[in-house]
Write a protein that holds these residues in place. Structure first.
Motif, PDB file in Angstrom:
ATOM      1  N   GLN A 254     -26.793   7.486 -17.919  1.00  0.00           N
ATOM      2  CA  GLN A 254     -26.899   8.243 -19.158  1.00  0.00           C
ATOM      3  C   GLN A 254     -25.694   9.184 -19.287  1.00  0.00           C
ATOM      4  O   GLN A 254     -25.270   9.800 -18.305  1.00  0.00           O
ATOM      5  N   THR A 281     -29.065   1.675 -30.579  1.00  0.00           N
ATOM      6  CA  THR A 281     -29.460   0.918 -29.402  1.00  0.00           C
ATOM      7  C   THR A 281     -29.910  -0.470 -29.843  1.00  0.00           C
ATOM      8  O   THR A 281     -29.917  -0.785 -31.030  1.00  0.00           O
ATOM      9  N   MET A 298     -28.530  11.452 -25.521  1.00  0.00           N
ATOM     10  CA  MET A 298     -27.842  10.739 -24.442  1.00  0.00           C
ATOM     11  C   MET A 298     -27.607   9.285 -24.860  1.00  0.00           C
ATOM     12  O   MET A 298     -28.360   8.713 -25.631  1.00  0.00           O
ATOM     13  N   GLY A 300     -26.830   5.345 -23.263  1.00  0.00           N
ATOM     14  CA  GLY A 300     -26.875   4.483 -22.096  1.00  0.00           C
ATOM     15  C   GLY A 300     -25.940   3.299 -22.260  1.00  0.00           C
ATOM     16  O   GLY A 300     -25.316   3.122 -23.316  1.00  0.00           O
TER      17      GLY A 300
END
Length: 414
Positions: A254, A281, A298, A300
């Motif tokens: 992250q 995402t 955050m 990823g």
């Protein structure tokens, strides 16, 4: 018979004749030349009378089809020619379709053009002009419409980012994917998603679409296409109004969104809307306010940070057809700013006397004819088109009469 063969037979056989006097020989030679010339003329006339002989048929070249079925949309522009009335023609500066789908045109006022074909618009303007100028003939020419599509995910990296501009009327999914360049080694082609106005519009199985032969999916301006990857660990991508959009590897599961923004060089201060940034995402779209003091969002591996363009505005006032404020997404040329305001007011405008006031308060006096394709307007700039100096003869006549009366009174009672 060929005249050359006659000559050859003559000279081959002349040696068998007894020598003739010079005068007789010249007369005979001139007769022979005249006969040869008559044979050539007869052959040429025969070929002309029979056109089937030695005639080539030139194939007809088909004209390219016109864009007759395309319907105008917001953002399109066109030029107008009013035959015989150049003061009402807009040939130098295209007329843009505004956000409400209307355009403002001299003499005939507001016209609803969104949803019309070029032929329909031309007929509507012809009808409107005929009420004022019966002899006028109106011609409308569509400029190349532009469509902007965002394609990101498992695509080939581009130096100019992931925004693709198509100068055609209608853009389809396969066109956008071909322009973006799919990374076939990493792409999950069974789950391509199309986002429209911030919402998931449709999911597409690319392999099934190709095997079934369509139909292709039509796209709209500013649609977003996401192609997921088959790999779990992959870098993050930054797109939109940032200094250096691109792909950046991360070393941890992250990473804060603010850190990714700094890695991409920060935002374009005049055009970035940090309040409406998004994290994309494979499953959702998360709204993030990167302008806030404490941002906990955050990213990823495989996520994308999207910083949208702000609705920056410029002002165009003075002797133009439609003065006001206009939204821009990038610096615009002086000529484009005038076009957004509907062009000059032909009766009042003085194009040589334009005043540009920058956001910091500095002013520049401009001659439109000299710098219309050189000077750019940035957000919060103001462009004023000055009016021509016009004399009010009624005021001048009154002032002259008053002065004469005053002089007469002073002379009489002096």
């Amino acid at each position: 018979m060929n005249i050359l063969s006659l000559y050859r037979q003559f000279f081959d056989s002349v040696c068998y004749f007894p020598k003739l006097p010079i005068k007789s020989f010249l007369i005979f030679l001139l007769t022979l030349v005249h006969f040869g010339f008559s044979v050539d003329v007869f052959a040429a006339e025969t070929a002309t009378e029979n056109p089937t002989v030695a005639t080539e048929v030139t194939p007809k070249v088909a004209k390219p089809p016109e864009l007759s079925t395309y319907k105008l949309e917001v953002g399109d522009s066109f030029v107008v020619t009013v035959d015989g009335y150049s003061e009402y023609s807009k040939e130098r500066i295209p007329v843009p379709v505004q956000q409400d789908g209307y355009v403002s045109y001299p003499l005939i006022g507001l016209i609803k053009v969104a949803g019309l074909t070029v032929s329909e618009l031309e007929a509507q303007m012809q009808s409107a002009f005929s009420k004022h100028l019966p002899a006028a003939r109106v011609f409308v020419t569509l400029m190349r419409p532009k469509r902007t599509i965002l394609v990101f995910g498992a695509v080939e990296p581009r130096a100019r980012g992931n925004l693709h501009v198509f100068e055609i009327g209608q853009v389809y999914l396969l066109q956008a994917l071909a322009s973006a360049g799919i990374n076939y080694e990493a792409a999950d082609l069974t789950d391509i998603s199309i986002w429209r106005t911030g919402k998931l519009y449709k999911r597409i199985d690319y392999l099934q679409l190709m095997s079934s032969g369509g139909p292709d999916i039509p796209l709209k301006d500013y649609d977003t296409i996401y192609i997921p990857s088959i790999f779990q660990q992959r870098p993050v991508r930054v797109i939109g109004a940032v200094v250096a959009p691109g792909v950046y590897p991360i070393m941890t599961p992250q990473v804060p969104a603010t850190q990714i923004l700094k890695i991409a060089g920060g935002s374009r201060s005049d055009f970035a809307d940090l309040h409406k940034s998004e994290i994309l995402t494979s499953k959702e779209r998360i709204l993030v306010n990167l302008a806030a003091e404490n941002v906990n969002a955050m990213l990823g591996p495989g996520d994308t940070l999207y910083v949208p363009l702000a609705e920056a505005k410029i002002s165009v006032i003075g002797a133009v057809e439609k003065p006001g404020q206009y939204i821009i997404t990038e610096p615009v040329l002086l000529g484009q700013a005038i076009a957004m305001a509907g062009g000059f007011n032909e009766e009042r405008a003085n194009p040589k006397k334009c005043l540009l006031t920058r956001a910091d308060g500095t002013e520049e006096a401009l001659d439109f004819d000299q710098v219309h394709s050189e000077v750019y307007l940035n957000p919060k700039d103001q462009l004023r088109v000055r009016e021509r100096t016009r004399l009010d003869w009624r005021v001048i006549t009154f002032a002259t009469s008053f002065v004469n009366l005053l002089v007469t009174v002073l002379v009489r009672y002096r």
